[in-house]
Design an enzyme around this catalytic site. Structure first.
Site, PDB file in Angstrom:
ATOM      1  N   ARG A  69      10.384  12.149  50.939  1.00  0.00           N
ATOM      2  CA  ARG A  69      11.374  11.777  49.911  1.00  0.00           C
ATOM      3  C   ARG A  69      11.770  13.029  49.134  1.00  0.00           C
ATOM      4  NH1 ARG A  69       9.234   6.578  46.594  1.00  0.00           N
ATOM      5  NH2 ARG A  69       8.612   5.257  48.330  1.00  0.00           N
ATOM      6  N   ARG A 107       8.593  -4.799  33.501  1.00  0.00           N
ATOM      7  CA  ARG A 107       8.587  -3.407  33.053  1.00  0.00           C
ATOM      8  C   ARG A 107       9.182  -3.252  31.659  1.00  0.00           C
ATOM      9  NH1 ARG A 107       8.629  -1.135  38.623  1.00  0.00           N
ATOM     10  NH2 ARG A 107       8.302   1.106  38.560  1.00  0.00           N
ATOM     11  N   LYS A 152      -0.757   0.783  42.165  1.00  0.00           N
ATOM     12  CA  LYS A 152      -0.494  -0.660  42.094  1.00  0.00           C
ATOM     13  C   LYS A 152      -0.169  -1.248  43.464  1.00  0.00           C
ATOM     14  CE  LYS A 152       2.939  -0.543  39.113  1.00  0.00           C
ATOM     15  NZ  LYS A 152       3.106   0.894  38.880  1.00  0.00           N
ATOM     16  N   ARG A 158       2.950  12.032  47.521  1.00  0.00           N
ATOM     17  CA  ARG A 158       3.564  10.889  48.203  1.00  0.00           C
ATOM     18  C   ARG A 158       4.998  11.236  48.613  1.00  0.00           C
ATOM     19  NH1 ARG A 158       3.007   5.334  45.137  1.00  0.00           N
ATOM     20  NH2 ARG A 158       4.935   5.808  44.089  1.00  0.00           N
ATOM     21  N   ARG A 182      10.482   9.335  35.515  1.00  0.00           N
ATOM     22  CA  ARG A 182       9.925   7.987  35.721  1.00  0.00           C
ATOM     23  C   ARG A 182       8.748   7.763  34.777  1.00  0.00           C
ATOM     24  NH1 ARG A 182       8.426   6.798  41.691  1.00  0.00           N
ATOM     25  NH2 ARG A 182       8.462   4.667  40.937  1.00  0.00           N
TER      26      ARG A 182
HETATM   27  P1  AMP Z   1       8.349   0.953  42.040  1.00  0.00           P
HETATM   28  O1  AMP Z   1       8.258   0.978  43.522  1.00  0.00           O
HETATM   29  O2  AMP Z   1       7.719  -0.270  41.423  1.00  0.00           O
HETATM   30  O3  AMP Z   1       7.872   2.222  41.375  1.00  0.00           O
HETATM   31  O4  AMP Z   1       9.912   0.824  41.671  1.00  0.00           O
HETATM   32  C1  AMP Z   1      10.834   1.785  42.088  1.00  0.00           C
HETATM   33  C2  AMP Z   1      12.071   1.745  41.210  1.00  0.00           C
HETATM   34  O5  AMP Z   1      12.691   0.447  41.291  1.00  0.00           O
HETATM   35  C3  AMP Z   1      11.840   1.968  39.728  1.00  0.00           C
HETATM   36  O6  AMP Z   1      11.766   3.343  39.401  1.00  0.00           O
HETATM   37  C4  AMP Z   1      13.062   1.275  39.123  1.00  0.00           C
HETATM   38  O7  AMP Z   1      14.216   2.078  39.252  1.00  0.00           O
HETATM   39  C5  AMP Z   1      13.232   0.065  40.040  1.00  0.00           C
HETATM   40  N1  AMP Z   1      12.454  -1.098  39.543  1.00  0.00           N
HETATM   41  C6  AMP Z   1      11.413  -1.724  40.162  1.00  0.00           C
HETATM   42  N2  AMP Z   1      10.936  -2.738  39.430  1.00  0.00           N
HETATM   43  C7  AMP Z   1      11.680  -2.745  38.297  1.00  0.00           C
HETATM   44  C8  AMP Z   1      11.653  -3.541  37.115  1.00  0.00           C
HETATM   45  N3  AMP Z   1      10.756  -4.522  36.945  1.00  0.00           N
HETATM   46  N4  AMP Z   1      12.580  -3.268  36.141  1.00  0.00           N
HETATM   47  C9  AMP Z   1      13.496  -2.293  36.298  1.00  0.00           C
HETATM   48  N5  AMP Z   1      13.562  -1.498  37.374  1.00  0.00           N
HETATM   49  C10 AMP Z   1      12.663  -1.707  38.371  1.00  0.00           C
END
Ligand code: AMP
Length: 190
Positions: free
Chosen positions: A134, A89, A14, A128, A145
């Site tokens: 990380r 989400r 994404k 990644r 996740r």
């Molecule tokens: P991402 O980079 O989009 O995978 O987001 C990394 C982390 O940020 C996720 O695993 C969540 O812990 C938090 N996060 C990001 N966007 C959301 C969302 N819309 N709702 C809840 N947690 C989020």
């Protein structure tokens, strides 16, 4: 306005594709993951609050996310549209987004889902984690996740399908080929 949601599990690509779409269609890229990581890096009160939750691969509360979105939309008057990446989400987040856009006389133009199989996702996320150093992004966190995605986020597919907004795209293959497919779908709805 053209308001798109790029949808898919962690590791579907994404972020990469959202950046390219934002550039191509002159949209504002809204990555809630990036916003939260910036808060953590700046050690703000919000960053300190969400750090452990994100480290475990769990979701930050709807309340916090909806507030973040409200502030982004308020600060973005005059943009040509948004590409949302990592938001919504959960169903409450999707409902709140609908409400916020309606208040601005706007709506979602399309929700594009990137389809990638689970083992490919784990492989990509482990790579990644390794490349970005990380160390805490272990296989256990990654699988968590993905479980969180299945439980809380994948129900959104039906939520948008019944609204007639869902478009599905194969998320495997080269970045440019996937981008080409995305652009075709976006041109159809814009
Ligand atoms: P991402 O980079 O989009 O995978 O987001 C990394 C982390 O940020 C996720 O695993 C969540 O812990 C938090 N996060 C990001 N966007 C959301 C969302 N819309 N709702 C809840 N947690 C989020």
């Amino acid at each position: 306005m053209l308001n798109l949601i790029l949808f898919g599990p962690p590791g579907a690509g994404k972020g990469t594709q959202a950046k390219k779409i934002a550039e191509e269609f002159k949209l504002m890229h809204v990555s809630t993951g990036d916003i939260l990581r910036a808060e953590i890096a700046a050690e703000t009160p919000l960053g300190l609050q969400v750090k452990a939750i994100m480290g475990r691969g769990e979701l930050v509360s709807d309340e916090i996310l909806i507030e973040i979105l409200r502030s982004v939309i308020e600060k973005s008057k005059g943009v040509k549209g948004f590409i949302f990446d990592g938001f919504p989400r959960t169903i409450p987040q999707a409902e709140a987004l609908d409400k916020m856009l309606t208040q601005e006389w706007q709506n979602i133009s399309a929700v594009i889902s990137l389809e990638v199989g689970e083992e490919e996702l784990v492989r990509r996320l482990l790579n990644r984690a390794h490349e970005l150093g990380r160390a805490d992004d272990t296989e256990a966190v990654i699988r968590n996740r993905l479980m969180v995605y299945d439980k809380h986020t994948s129900p959104l597919l039906d939520f948008y399908k019944v609204k007639g907004l869902l478009k599905e795209i194969q998320g495997t293959g080269g970045v440019d080929a996937i981008f080409g497919d995305l652009c075709r779908v976006i041109r159809e709805v814009s």
